[in-house]
Design a protein around this motif. Structure first.
Motif, PDB file in Angstrom:
ATOM      1  N   ASP A 125      -1.065  -1.777  -5.003  1.00 15.09           N
ATOM      2  CA  ASP A 125      -0.354   0.399  -4.785  1.00 15.09           C
ATOM      3  C   ASP A 125      -1.224   0.079  -3.119  1.00 15.09           C
ATOM      4  N   ARG A 183      -2.997  13.669  -9.044  1.00  6.24           N
ATOM      5  CA  ARG A 183      -2.473  12.674  -8.706  1.00  6.24           C
ATOM      6  C   ARG A 183      -1.232  13.546  -8.037  1.00  6.24           C
ATOM      7  N   ASP A 301       5.700   1.251 -15.711  1.00  4.48           N
ATOM      8  CA  ASP A 301       3.910   1.606 -15.061  1.00  4.48           C
ATOM      9  C   ASP A 301       3.183   0.400 -16.101  1.00  4.48           C
TER      10      ASP A 301
END
Ligand code: NOJ
Length: 764
Positions: A125, A183, A301
């Motif tokens: 990430d 987020r 995910d």
């Protein structure tokens, strides 16, 4: 080139006469006369040699949690994963932050110990920088500076690639209108047009022109789709939205990502209109791989396949695997359902092997493009890693990006910029001294404590007397990652108040650094109240009682509700979480060495009850009224505190002479004069909005359709030109078809979504 041929030949070795599943292809078994034609032939040859299990292995991604450079794990899940890796049943690993040594060790197992030696694709990430942490994506979005954003992604890619990383799970391109959703810090804000431009810039930055360069990595547009619309801003929550919002608001940044050549997509945790995104055929097969012709691969995910059981969509793990592959999810991140169930499903005839072949081909193609077949260790150079990690050029660019991300929300008494001499400055707030919080969430490879604090940044200016008091802690956290679910907000300890108040009393100017700690936004960090967390509002009011000359420096990962501050505090600077150069950037803006030019990529609400509040809303049948029967609140204005696109400068700008120059062939040319009416040089983000006055499906009251960054000296005027094409003038109808309808339009140009200067035109 030699190596390239070597690996390909190894993969192309014909084993038809041997048992596929057990024959290990030795590195020496090179067929001399194999003709290498194109990628398809090479991959087809390789795939012809793969067992079903090996193919499914390519579709399996594991978290790299064990130490591959230490002793081999001998029990538990790690041991099982290690065995799977050695069998060639793992195609990718994520979360390896220890750098080249670790990546190389894992790659070595894949290349040297598995039968076919297919290299892993290593994912991470890389959300805002790798080691050199840059501003959170929402902050970068506030710069509206696409070149700077692209450069920032480019640097992150180079630094990550030097650490052995091949693939980032970024950019997150979820449009969101709900600041409660933690987020929003990872995205480009609330607007699909700006979001699409930023998505493109970041993808081009990460991937560059040549994916096989050791300075680039594959990007991933996530989370497909609708995640930003999680009900009530609660993470992972249900999403139920209509076709108009889906096509016109949610899809555009994803479509732009596909058009920009993004190599991968990630599906999503949420369900969309009753069907989890991970098992959603409409999203992944019909739209993404069908209509948009996306030929990269889709990763799930984290555990989102198996989570379809909890959603109430899959009956069990096997069913989850079946639903996922049929819907178009190519790689399983940490659900283990592909590796455990897909082979049986194929053997039973419930899943066609062609689906597996398609997924594997997509995955191998990206590995091929990264150059991993040419040289699996090409990203594993420890010397390069040392030379590249944290290099000065990255830090300089991070500073530039940070300054560009800052938004001046209010500057009433012209307290800013601060005078450079003979001032007594009181700096207050725990976040002013914090060297970790500015890194924000998703700074996995960043070093805790590696940010320049505001205190350190201000200390570089020697002409004033600077004193610091903490005032109050924001959080009382027991783990630096903030993974603990225990209450982390300080709601009781006010012991630092009196020191702060005493300091403020003696100061000419008080700089208060308040907001959210870096771990209070990001995944699973939804907030039901988005005011200043903990006791900071009390501290602000207490200090205000003794000194009204306050500059409020906000640091946060989402829009906050700060109506009291807006009413009472003369100067407010939005600084988000800016990464390693945070304190330097903030100090330079506070002292006027950099004139702020950032503009909000998300609306700031007055109060929680207004959410969702966004600038591109629909009119309603009763937008205004004199009596009670119109669309409004009894107890709150319906306008935002700060609109989308808002941001001030130390100078001022005026817009005039808005002209519609040409309307033909469905192309509209627009010009406007922009003048710097203030005393210092400054940069303005000139924004163009349109309103399609009536249409077969109602259109928002305003839609951003163009923007330009313009630098002007005092008294200088420039003519700015915009062009609207069919792309900007059309919209998606409720069948998902893009239409351009003739009729009346209004154009607005100015420095925010509140722009007043307007003109009309008619499209024939
Ligand atoms: C879950 C997050 O939703 C996703 O964005 C991230 O990339 C993966 N975890 C991997 O860390």
């Amino acid at each position: 080139m030699k190596k390239f041929i070597h690996y390909l030949l190894v993969f192309c070795f014909v084993v038809s006469c041997k048992d596929k599943s057990t024959t290990k292809l030795s590195q020496n078994e090179v067929v001399q006369n194999t003709t290498l034609t194109n990628f398809d032939t090479q991959i087809n040859d390789l795939m012809a040699k793969m067992t079903l299990e090996e193919k499914i292995g390519q579709m399996n991604q594991y978290n790299g949690f064990w130490d591959a450079t230490g002793p081999n794990p001998d029990k538990g899940k790690s041991a099982k994963k290690y065995e799977e890796l050695r069998k060639g049943h793992v195609g990718s690993m994520l979360n390896i932050k220890e750098g080249v040594k670790q990546v190389k060790a894992l790659q070595k197992i894949a290349v040297e110990e598995t039968r076919l030696g297919i290299p892993l694709i290593i994912a991470f990430d890389v959300i805002h920088g790798f080691k050199t942490i840059t501003p959170i994506p929402l902050a970068e979005a506030a710069s509206w500076d696409l070149e700077a954003i692209k450069k920032s992604a480019q640097n992150a890619a180079e630094e990550a690639a030097a650490a052995g990383i091949n693939w980032t799970f970024a950019p997150m391109v979820d449009t969101s209108r709900d600041p409660r959703w933690g987020r929003v810090m990872e995205g480009g804000g609330e607007d699909p047009y700006l979001g699409a431009k930023i998505a493109t810039a970041r993808i081009k930055g990460f991937q560059g022109k040549n994916l096989s360069s050791t300075k680039t990595i594959a990007a991933c547009a996530k989370h497909f789709a609708g995640y930003g619309f999680s009900e009530a801003g609660r993470d992972y929550n249900t999403v139920d939205i209509g076709t108009s919002t889906l096509n016109n608001v949610v899809f555009p940044p994803f479509k732009a990502a596909a058009e920009a050549g993004v190599k991968t997509f990630m599906n999503s945790f949420n369900e969309l209109n009753g069907i989890p995104a991970t098992g959603n055929t409409f999203l992944q097969r019909d739209v993404l791989k069908g209509k948009w012709n996306f030929n990269g691969f889709v990763v799930s995910d984290w555990a989102s396949m198996v989570e379809m059981i909890a959603h109430g969509y899959a009956e069990d793990e096997e069913h989850a695997a079946e639903l996922s592959i049929k819907a178009g999810a190519d790689m399983d991140m940490e659900s283990y359902v592909y590796v455990e169930h897909l082979a049986n499903l194929v053997k039973r005839g419930s899943v066609k092997e062609t689906l597996i072949n398609d997924a594997v081909k997509r995955i191998l193609k990206v590995k091929y493009e990264l150059g991993l077949f040419e040289d699996p260790y090409k990203y594993c150079d420890e010397e390069r890693e040392k030379a590249v990690t944290g290099k000065q050029e990255f830090r300089d660019d991070a500073l530039d990006m940070s300054k560009k991300s800052i938004v001046l929300l209010k500057n009433k008494k012209k307290l800013l910029p601060l005078k450079k001499k003979n001032q007594k400055i009181a700096l207050i707030g725990a976040l002013a001294k914090d060297k970790t919080s500015p890194l924000g969430n998703w700074s996995l490879a960043g070093e805790p404590g590696s940010a320049v604090s505001v205190l350190e940044g201000l200390q570089k200016y020697k002409g004033n007397i600077l004193k610091y008091a903490k005032g109050v802690d924001v959080i009382t956290v027991d783990s630096p990652t903030g993974w603990s679910d225990k209450a982390i907000i300080n709601e009781t300890d006010t012991s630092g108040f009196s020191e702060a108040i005493t300091l403020a009393k003696k100061a000419d100017v008080v700089v208060m650094v308040l907001g959210e700690h870096g771990i209070q936004t990001g995944e699973a960090r939804s907030r039901a109240n988005i005011d200043l967390p903990g006791l900071q509002q009390e501290l602000l009011e207490a200090v205000y009682k003794v000194n009204k000359n306050i500059v409020l420096v906000l640091t946060n990962g989402r829009p906050l509700t700060i109506p009291w501050a807006d009413k009472n505090i003369p100067s407010i600077l939005e600084t988000w979480q800016l990464g390693v150069q945070s304190g330097n950037a903030i100090a330079q803006v506070l002292y006027g060495d950099y004139n702020p030019s950032g503009k909000l990529p998300m609306t700031f609400p007055r109060s929680l009850g207004q959410i969702p509040i966004y600038y591109n809303y629909k009119s309603t049948g009763r937008p205004n009224g004199n009596n009670v029967f119109w669309s409004h609140y009894l107890d709150e204005k319906k306008t935002p505190l700060y609109p989308f696109g808002h941001g001030l400068s130390y100078t001022s700008f005026s817009y005039n002479n808005l002209k519609i120059n040409k309307v033909n062939n469905r192309e509209v040319k627009i010009s406007v004069n922009l003048t710097n009416t203030g005393k210092v040089k400054g940069k303005e983000v000139a924004q163009l909005y349109i309103h399609d006055l009536f249409a077969s499906v109602t259109r928002p009251v305003r839609e951003l359709k163009g923007f330009k960054l313009i630098q002007l000296n005092p008294s200088e005027t420039k003519i700015i030109h915009f062009t609207l094409t069919e792309k900007e003038l059309g919209f998606y109808d409720n069948k998902g078809t893009f239409v351009i309808e003739p009729g009346k339009f209004e154009v607005f140009v100015g420095g925010s979504s509140d722009a007043k200067l307007a003109q009309k035109f008619t499209l024939e």
